[in-house]
Design an enzyme around this catalytic site. Structure first.
Site, short mmCIF file in Angstrom:
data_model
loop_
_atom_site.label_atom_id
_atom_site.label_comp_id
_atom_site.label_asym_id
_atom_site.label_seq_id
_atom_site.Cartn_x
_atom_site.Cartn_y
_atom_site.Cartn_z
N ARG A 226 -4.82 6.74 7.61
CA ARG A 226 -4.78 7.08 8.82
C ARG A 226 -6.05 7.33 10.23
NH1 ARG A 226 -0.20 5.25 8.58
NH2 ARG A 226 1.32 6.50 8.75
N HIS A 274 -4.68 -2.54 10.72
CA HIS A 274 -3.25 -1.28 10.16
C HIS A 274 -2.04 -2.36 9.31
CE1 HIS A 274 -1.41 1.98 10.10
NE2 HIS A 274 -0.44 1.78 9.39
P1 NAP Z 1 2.12 10.68 -1.19
O1 NAP Z 1 2.76 10.52 -1.75
O2 NAP Z 1 2.87 11.58 -0.24
O3 NAP Z 1 0.82 11.39 -1.43
C1 NAP Z 1 -0.24 12.52 -0.56
C2 NAP Z 1 -1.01 12.64 -1.99
O4 NAP Z 1 -2.04 13.24 -0.28
C3 NAP Z 1 -0.87 13.22 -2.76
O5 NAP Z 1 -1.81 13.44 -3.83
C4 NAP Z 1 -1.23 14.84 -2.30
O6 NAP Z 1 -1.77 15.95 -3.18
C5 NAP Z 1 -2.41 15.06 -1.40
N1 NAP Z 1 -2.77 15.62 -0.26
C6 NAP Z 1 -2.09 15.63 0.42
N2 NAP Z 1 -2.34 16.54 1.27
C7 NAP Z 1 -3.63 16.98 0.72
C8 NAP Z 1 -4.76 18.27 0.89
N3 NAP Z 1 -5.09 18.63 1.99
N4 NAP Z 1 -5.56 17.87 0.19
C9 NAP Z 1 -5.71 17.23 -0.76
N5 NAP Z 1 -4.64 16.46 -0.98
C10 NAP Z 1 -4.02 16.06 -0.02
O7 NAP Z 1 1.43 9.27 0.10
P2 NAP Z 1 1.28 8.74 0.06
O8 NAP Z 1 2.89 7.60 0.06
O9 NAP Z 1 0.28 7.96 -1.16
O10 NAP Z 1 0.77 7.50 1.03
C11 NAP Z 1 -0.21 8.06 1.77
C12 NAP Z 1 -0.84 7.88 3.17
O11 NAP Z 1 -1.40 5.90 2.95
C13 NAP Z 1 0.14 7.72 3.47
O12 NAP Z 1 0.47 9.69 4.39
C14 NAP Z 1 -0.33 6.76 4.79
O13 NAP Z 1 -0.31 7.66 6.03
C15 NAP Z 1 -0.94 5.81 4.22
N6 NAP Z 1 -0.17 4.45 4.30
C16 NAP Z 1 -1.38 3.36 5.07
C17 NAP Z 1 -1.11 2.28 5.11
C18 NAP Z 1 -1.56 1.28 6.02
O14 NAP Z 1 -1.09 -0.25 6.21
N7 NAP Z 1 -2.85 1.37 6.27
C19 NAP Z 1 -0.12 1.68 4.63
C20 NAP Z 1 0.71 3.09 3.93
C21 NAP Z 1 0.56 4.22 4.05
P3 NAP Z 1 -0.39 16.17 -3.83
O15 NAP Z 1 -0.03 15.78 -5.28
O16 NAP Z 1 -0.67 17.77 -4.11
O17 NAP Z 1 0.82 16.89 -3.16
C1 GLV Z 2 2.06 2.79 7.58
O1 GLV Z 2 0.54 2.85 7.55
C2 GLV Z 2 2.69 3.49 6.26
O2 GLV Z 2 2.61 4.52 6.72
O3 GLV Z 2 3.83 2.51 5.78
#
Ligand code: NAP
Ligand code: GLV
Length: 311
Positions: A226, A274
């Site tokens: 983000r 994005h």
């Molecule tokens: P997720 O499965 O919820 O994983 C989040 C990870 O971040 C987990 O390993 C979590 O730790 C860690 N985390 C959260 N808070 C933290 C902190 N304070 N300190 C250290 N680690 C922390 O999320 P995801 O599905 O992988 O997605 C991640 C993010 O990618 C989304 O929230 C979104 O903003 C972004 N995204 C971007 C796009 C794009 O097109 N650019 C697309 C999709 C997603 P734990 O394992 O300990 O819970």
């Molecule tokens: C995209 O940014 C998502 O959160 O899936």
């Protein structure tokens, strides 16, 4: 029971079509045509206008149309009794894995400099002095659905991969760090840093001058999480002082990135709109319908968000 789609920037008609193609009898409405608000129990949302959900007295579940839920929880009027479900989907994961592998390899192979050399018609023999992937430290902030998948893909390519999470993780082949105490250790060994954290009060602004100063000089940044993770004002000085060599940014504090923003024209910044990973309505609608079915039967929802933690 009605389903309301609030996704003015994200193809609301496509979502409606995909729902109705599978269950033609559904009562599907598209914001702002709410109809009788009492009927709406489920909302599919991407960046709903602040306060939009407060007019729905029987709302039970909000389905984020992306993996992140910061676009929902940032609303101070977000109703706290409502369950939040987010996208976890193989196509979304594949999209992010492709993006992170593409840009990591681009840095590993020194492609930004080679692009410049081609522009300048320069054949530089020093470009033939290559590093091996196992000599390249890649650090991934966030080891969740996306971070974990990217870490595994990069490990398979031979990179020396480490990851950072809030709670301890144990992933074969990946050096795992956790908590604030683990962050410095990860940064110290990271030449290519990938941010895949959720945006929460704890992670907001984490990509700042202090963090850059803890990485080896000349490191590269890939922010696919983000825009709020990055302190924009710290990036350009870090690049221009050589502290960082290059940054690839897919996400921004203001989207679309304003046409006059400095990032567009900076030679050490790659901007993508994005589009690192895009939710595919064809597969995600199937999951949403299955969850609605579960909810109506009183069964547990999948991919529930902890709204207190913010992810
Ligand atoms: P997720 O499965 O919820 O994983 C989040 C990870 O971040 C987990 O390993 C979590 O730790 C860690 N985390 C959260 N808070 C933290 C902190 N304070 N300190 C250290 N680690 C922390 O999320 P995801 O599905 O992988 O997605 C991640 C993010 O990618 C989304 O929230 C979104 O903003 C972004 N995204 C971007 C796009 C794009 O097109 N650019 C697309 C999709 C997603 P734990 O394992 O300990 O819970
Ligand atoms: C995209 O940014 C998502 O959160 O899936």
């Amino acid at each position: 029971m009605a389903i309301l789609i609030i996704a003015s920037h994200d193809r609301p008609d496509r979502w409606a079509r995909e729902l109705l193609a599978r269950e033609p009898d559904l009562d599907v409405r598209v914001w702002p045509d709410v109809g009788n608000a009492d009927d709406v129990e489920y909302v599919l949302a991407w960046k709903p206008p602040p306060g939009a959900l407060t007019v729905l007295p029987n709302l039970a579940v909000v389905f984020s149309l992306g993996a992140g839920v910061d676009h929902l929880l940032a609303d101070p009027d977000f109703p706290d009794h409502v369950a939040v479900v987010r996208v976890v989907d193989p196509y979304l994961t594949a999209g992010m894995r492709e993006y992170v592998v593409l840009h990591t390899l681009r840095y590993h192979k020194n492609q930004p400099a080679l692009d410049q050399q081609q522009c300048d018609h320069v054949w530089d023999d020093r470009a033939r002095e290559l590093r091996q992937a196992d000599e390249r430290g890649v650090g991934i902030l966030g080891l969740g659905e996306l971070g974990h998948a990217c870490a595994e893909a990069l490990t398979r390519l031979g990179f020396d991969v480490a990851g950072w999470s809030r709670t301890p993780r144990d992933i074969p082949g990946i050096t795992c760090f956790d908590g604030r105490g683990g962050l410095d250790a990860l940064l110290g060994r990271t030449e290519i840093l990938v941010c895949l954290l959720p945006l929460t009060p704890e992670t907001e602004g984490i990509l700042d001058a202090d963090l850059f100063s803890k990485m080896p000089k000349g490191a590269c940044l890939i922010n696919a999480a983000r825009g709020g993770h990055l302190i924009d004002e710290d990036l350009i000085p870090a690049l221009e002082s050589g502290r960082l060599a290059h940054a690839t940014l897919d996400v921004f504090r203001t989207e679309p990135l304003p046409a006059d923003h400095l990032f567009w024209g900076h030679p050490q910044i790659t901007v993508t709109p994005h589009n690192a990973a895009i939710t595919d309505p064809r597969s995600v609608v199937v999951q949403i319908l299955a969850d609605i079915d579960r909810h109506r039967k009183g069964d547990a929802l999948s991919n529930l968000v902890d709204t207190q933690l913010g992810y």
